[in-house]
Design a protein around this motif. Structure first.
Motif, PDB file in Angstrom:
ATOM      1  N   LEU A 283     -28.286 -22.098  16.278  1.00 52.95           N
ATOM      2  CA  LEU A 283     -27.386 -20.992  15.988  1.00 52.95           C
ATOM      3  C   LEU A 283     -26.494 -21.380  14.828  1.00 52.95           C
ATOM      4  O   LEU A 283     -25.782 -22.385  14.895  1.00 52.95           O
ATOM      5  CB  LEU A 283     -26.534 -20.659  17.220  1.00 52.95           C
ATOM      6  N   TYR A 304     -32.604 -17.162  21.579  1.00 55.50           N
ATOM      7  CA  TYR A 304     -31.579 -16.813  22.556  1.00 55.50           C
ATOM      8  C   TYR A 304     -31.977 -17.484  23.858  1.00 55.50           C
ATOM      9  O   TYR A 304     -33.159 -17.492  24.239  1.00 55.50           O
ATOM     10  CB  TYR A 304     -31.474 -15.305  22.782  1.00 55.50           C
ATOM     11  N   ALA A 325     -32.772 -12.619  17.277  1.00 50.39           N
ATOM     12  CA  ALA A 325     -32.961 -13.852  18.053  1.00 50.39           C
ATOM     13  C   ALA A 325     -34.432 -14.096  18.338  1.00 50.39           C
ATOM     14  O   ALA A 325     -34.770 -14.837  19.261  1.00 50.39           O
ATOM     15  CB  ALA A 325     -32.177 -13.775  19.354  1.00 50.39           C
TER      16      ALA A 325
END
Length: 508
Positions: A283, A304, A325
């Motif tokens: 991330l 994710y 994601a």
């Protein structure tokens, strides 16, 4: 081992045969290298010693320590016996460490020298523990080497569905929850990651996330699974990381902002060649991702997930759909549902749910929580997302009951921070929430009302919190106000966030 079972220990056995003599682990601090067959020998010696000391299938073993070969070996030895590692975040306060350990009633606790005194001070608060062992050579606890036994190891059958590790997630209403993950969870995640990165024995993983973290442990295992080399860092340092990437041609790492940005800064400063870094997952900001791609030509992978989903729920290449994601993992049924658990159409936000072999075994000794999260046969993440027409997941925030803040990849629940702030005699009311942050992706802010006739500075309050819970949970920003908006006789949290959230002064 049953006919259809395969465990982490079976993987260790398999790799000792397939990659006999090939380096498996390199300790950056000492320069020592251990090959795959030697690693299995060390695992067997430790497993035999643990067995002799009374550890049996299902027993818990606590560990508080920085990344090391001994820590990774302990995972292997526990796997051989069917025991469960309770991996404790060493950044927690002493009281938090005590809670997480006592919550799982371990029979043994291992600790680094750095945390030996802390563990020694907790002896009386951990009545289930029979022995306290040094994870490293010297320290105030029993010697690690004295536990090793070179007698032939013969373990009892262990199932792929047996628990392997308990990782405590952030405190919900002040109480951390121990997520139990199985051998099958670990190995299924490993195969997903290997497939995503197309790993081979020629790859080199820079192991810089802590082994108490689901991403740190699972990335180390996925590299091990592929026959790749793990370059281990006890603690992240950007300059050292750059040296290791350049010297060992590291090709893979997991990133939580600001890790990658600091590596790129150090690489530029030192003139180091980090072009071998072909795959980074994690991330980060679009600016850092683009900078990485231009510097190395490598691929950034988005995802994710959460501890409860064995790290992964969706994943994919950043380039395929920037800002998303990724798509659902190959062995996961991801559905977005409304409050009645009905699927929502593409383009509409719903709670992210998952079914499949990546779903964890449940929260340790929390049956009501498990009934809630596993209702209707799905794991409910508490997070919101929407699917576009091509099946890419776009993260859409958290459900109100799961107000979670993620500074630098750690999980922090506002209720836990608010509880500590309200212990300060000068504060009568507070609301804690997350705000965008250019370095950490998300930072912690507290808006407080002082008690009549009382006062405290922002710096004093931040330090007060940092002395009572893990320092990464303390607010970075504090505002003092005369009153907080109310709705139906209670503090209106959404109104507070609307009024005091967003970009902060000096936050660019």
């Amino acid at each position: 081992m049953g006919l259809y079972d395969f465990t982490f220990y079976d993987l260790i056995h398999r790799n000792a045969v397939c990659y006999d003599g090939k380096p498996a682990w390199f300790e950056a601090e000492t320069g020592a290298t251990t090959d795959f067959s030697a690693f299995k020998t060390q695992v067997d010696c430790l497993a035999a010693g643990l067995q002799k000391a009374g550890i049996r299938s299902g027993d818990r073993i606590g560990v508080v320590g920085k990344n090391s070969l001994a820590f990774f070996t302990l995972y292997g030895a526990a796997a051989a016996l069917g025991a469960i590692v309770v991996a404790v975040n060493w950044r927690l306060s002493e009281n938090e460490v005590a809670f997480n350990l006592d919550d799982c009633t371990p029979k043994m606790v291992f600790a680094d020298n750095e945390f030996g005194e802390t563990i020694t001070s907790l002896r009386d608060r951990l009545p289930s523990v029979d022995r306290f062992i040094n994870l490293t050579d010297n320290g105030p606890l029993d010697a690690f080497d004295d536990l090793l036994d070179d007698a032939p190891f013969s373990g009892e059958p262990v199932s792929a569905n047996d628990g392997l590790v308990i990782i405590h997630t952030a405190a919900v209403a002040g109480r951390p929850r121990g997520a139990l993950l199985s051998h099958a969870n670990l190995l299924c995640a490993s195969l997903h990651l290997n497939h995503c990165f197309n790993l081979s024995p020629d790859d080199v993983h820079l192991n810089l996330l802590p082994l108490f973290h689901v991403a740190g442990l699972f990335m180390a295992v996925c590299a091990f699974h592929a026959g790749a080399l793990n370059i281990n860092m006890a603690k992240f340092d950007a300059d050292k990381a750059v040296d290791l990437i350049a010297a060992h041609k590291a090709s893979l790492l997991f990133d939580f902002s600001p890790i990658l940005g600091s590596i790129l800064d150090a690489g530029e400063k030192n003139g180091a060649d980090i072009s071998s870094l072909r795959a980074v997952m994690g991330l980060d900001t679009p600016e850092t991702i683009e900078r990485y791609r231009k510097t190395t030509g490598g691929c950034f992978y988005v995802m994710y997930g959460q501890t409860e989903t064995s790290c992964l729920t969706t994943m994919g290449r950043y380039d395929d759909c920037p800002g998303s994601a990724g798509r659902a993992i190959p062995l996961g049924r991801v559905e977005l549902v409304d409050d009645a658990d009905n699927p929502v159409p593409p383009g509409q936000a719903g709670e992210i749910t998952l079914q499949g072999p990546m779903v964890f075994k449940g929260y340790w000794n929390l049956d009501k929580d498990n009934d809630q999260t596993f209702r209707n046969g799905r794991h409910h993440t508490g997070d919101l997302g929407r699917f576009d027409e091509k099946g890419f997941l776009w993260y859409a925030g958290r459900k109100p009951e799961k107000e979670l803040i993620k500074p630098g990849g750690e999980n922090v629940y506002p209720a836990e921070v608010e509880k500590v702030i309200l212990e300060h005699p000068a504060v009568s009311q507070t609301v804690v929430f997350g705000i965008p942050d250019p370095k950490w992706k998300e930072a912690i802010k507290a808006v407080c009302v002082c008690a009549p006739g009382q006062s405290v500075t922002a710096g004093e309050l931040i330090e007060f919190v940092g002395q009572r819970i893990a320092r990464y949970k303390k607010p970075q920003y504090v505002d003092f106000v005369e009153s907080l908006p109310e709705k139906d006789g209670a503090i209106d949290r959404e109104a507070v966030k609307q009024r005091y959230g967003g970009k902060q002064p000096g936050n660019s």
